[in-house]
Write a protein that holds these residues in place. Structure first.
Motif, short mmCIF file in Angstrom:
data_model
loop_
_atom_site.label_atom_id
_atom_site.label_comp_id
_atom_site.label_asym_id
_atom_site.label_seq_id
_atom_site.Cartn_x
_atom_site.Cartn_y
_atom_site.Cartn_z
N THR A 167 28.94 -1.45 28.93
CA THR A 167 28.15 0.04 28.44
C THR A 167 29.11 1.04 27.98
OG1 THR A 167 26.66 -0.39 30.43
CG2 THR A 167 26.81 1.98 29.39
N HIS A 170 30.19 0.16 24.24
CA HIS A 170 29.04 0.20 23.24
C HIS A 170 28.40 1.50 23.13
CE1 HIS A 170 29.88 -3.96 21.84
NE2 HIS A 170 29.93 -4.14 23.31
N MET A 171 28.34 2.49 24.32
CA MET A 171 27.40 3.31 24.40
C MET A 171 27.86 4.58 23.49
SD MET A 171 25.72 5.66 27.61
CE MET A 171 24.63 6.69 27.17
N MET A 175 25.63 10.06 23.28
CA MET A 175 24.53 9.81 24.27
C MET A 175 24.96 10.11 25.79
SD MET A 175 22.99 6.15 22.58
CE MET A 175 21.48 6.32 23.98
N ARG A 176 26.15 10.19 25.79
CA ARG A 176 26.73 10.35 27.32
C ARG A 176 26.81 11.91 28.10
NH1 ARG A 176 32.45 6.79 27.12
NH2 ARG A 176 31.54 5.06 25.92
N THR A 181 19.51 10.25 29.44
CA THR A 181 19.76 9.36 28.59
C THR A 181 20.83 8.14 28.95
OG1 THR A 181 20.00 11.13 26.79
CG2 THR A 181 21.01 9.16 26.27
N ILE A 182 21.85 8.41 29.75
CA ILE A 182 22.68 7.33 30.31
C ILE A 182 22.04 6.24 31.29
CG2 ILE A 182 24.72 7.15 31.98
CD1 ILE A 182 25.86 9.59 31.10
N TYR A 185 19.78 4.17 28.87
CA TYR A 185 20.65 3.27 28.18
C TYR A 185 20.89 1.95 28.99
CZ TYR A 185 24.11 1.51 25.13
OH TYR A 185 25.07 0.52 24.40
N LEU A 189 19.89 -1.88 28.87
CA LEU A 189 20.77 -3.13 28.95
C LEU A 189 20.32 -3.88 29.75
CD1 LEU A 189 23.55 -4.02 27.61
CD2 LEU A 189 25.00 -2.70 29.42
#
Length: 406
Positions: A167, A170-171, A175-176, A181-182, A185, A189
């Motif tokens: 994570t 690639h995130m 977006m963090r 959103t975290i 995501y 995954l």
């Protein structure tokens, strides 16, 4: 060593000043509300941190903090739950049942939101104080909540750390910034990791033979009854279903299946030897789907598993799909041991039962993460035929990471 004090109108503002002045490596000594925010005056919050030369953390204090990381994981979860409860307060009902005007209600909403954000900041602060490093994995504070929830779900730690590293790799950084959103995501995954064998309608003239194997007491017989009813009555396309039981060791199991077969007016055969098995299959050949119950066996009873394999290996008019039935209440290490011992059989899919009896489903996730073997069905209760559903990765991950009513 020196102490520095930072203040702000909100805890978020005070923490931002800490980060800007001394970075992420400050040791928080205390944080408190000096002056409560009201509709007419601003609030005041204070954070006291301790720093040394070059802003180094006091190593000895940090080591002491790290020793309590297990207990603090529980604190993180409790703080997270508190934040969620605050967010779900019904402000509309408050405004309808009180004398507050619209502006006061909006101010109250904003204050609640600030409290929620403060809790999140405190959560991240606890995570920082107790070291973000887990073995060789450094977990940023913004991922602390999802890491703690996932760990609490029962996922094997090495698996969780591998996925977290994936994570973080690639995130996208943008977006963090948002916890929602975290979470989304991470959920996405996890769902992509779980292989699912989707149920498909049979084409004209196709026959399907399904054999069910597994340890004693996992619910194979009940699962077969549920599937028989599903295929014969519940699906839009109705199938002609036959049943064979190889579980002649237990009179109760045979009688149970006989009862279900009579109720559903299905053909059923009881078999002892492989030669009888071939004859039984041929007698039921006019059925679209044949379901085969086997004797429950300890994974350490090689003789019984070998005998089941002699039935599963027989060449007949259709491929025999072998489904391993496992209980969700079994711990990960035992699930893996069971699979390893039964893997001398040509296992096609896995069916998990008793999901309604387990609150932590991370053991299922970890097993499938290890094996890459698809799941076909979930049994979520005792009711025949209703409490059986097609497996879906979304269902498993939502149940695993959220406490949702069944």
């Amino acid at each position: 060593m020196a102490r520095k004090t930072f203040t702000g109108e909100t805890m978020k503002e005070a923490m931002a000043k800490v980060k800007a002045a001394v970075g992420d490596e400050a040791l928080i000594i205390s944080s408190r509300e000096i002056k409560k925010k009201t509709l007419t005056q601003k609030g005041l919050y204070e954070v006291v941190v301790e720093v040394g030369e070059n802003n180094d953390i006091l190593a000895t204090k940090k080591i002491n903090k790290m020793s309590s990381k297990v207990a603090d994981d529980d604190v993180l979860l409790k703080i997270s739950e508190a934040a969620k409860k605050i967010k779900t307060l019904d402000i509309d009902n408050v405004s309808n049942s009180s004398s507050l005007d619209v502006n006061e209600v909006k101010a109250l909403q904003k204050e609640i939101k600030d409290i929620s954000n403060t809790i999140k900041l405190l959560q991240n602060s606890i995570w920082d104080m107790n070291s973000c490093q887990r073995d060789n994995l450094v977990i940023p504070p913004e991922f602390s909540e999802i890491y703690a929830i996932s760990k609490n779900s029962g996922i094997n730690k090495s698996h969780l750390d591998e996925i977290m590293m994936l994570t973080l790799k690639h995130m996208p950084l943008k977006m963090r910034q948002n916890p929602i959103t975290i979470r989304r995501y991470f959920h996405t995954l996890l769902k992509r990791i779980i292989p699912i064998r989707q149920e498909r309608d049979l084409s004209f003239g196709t026959k399907k033979i399904m054999m069910f194997v597994g340890p004693t007491g996992v619910g194979k017989t009940t699962t077969i009854a549920k599937l028989a009813a599903r295929f014969a009555f519940k699906k839009q396309k109705k199938y002609k279903v036959g049943i064979i039981t190889l579980d002649t060791y237990r009179i109760g199991a045979v009688e149970q299946l006989m009862t279900y077969a009579r109720m559903m007016k299905l053909s059923i055969e009881a078999v002892v030897d492989p030669s009888d098995f071939i004859e039984a299959l041929n007698r039921l050949r006019n059925n679209d789907i044949i379901l085969i119950d086997t004797v429950g066996s300890s994974q350490h009873d090689k003789e019984k598993i070998d005998k089941i394999n002699s039935f599963a290996s027989i060449n007949t008019f259709a491929t025999i799909d072998v489904n391993l039935v496992l209980s969700a209440t079994t711990k990960y290490e035992d699930l893996k041991d069971i699979y390893d011992k039964f893997s001398i059989l040509p296992l096609d899919t896995i069916i998990f039962t008793k999901l309604d009896e387990s609150r932590k489903l991370g053991n299922i996730f970890s097993l499938i993460y290890d094996l890459k073997k698809p799941i076909s069905y979930f049994s979520i209760g005792q009711e025949v035929p209703d409490d059986l559903i097609e497996a879906s990765s979304e269902f498993l991950i939502e149940k695993m990471l959220k406490d949702v009513e069944w």
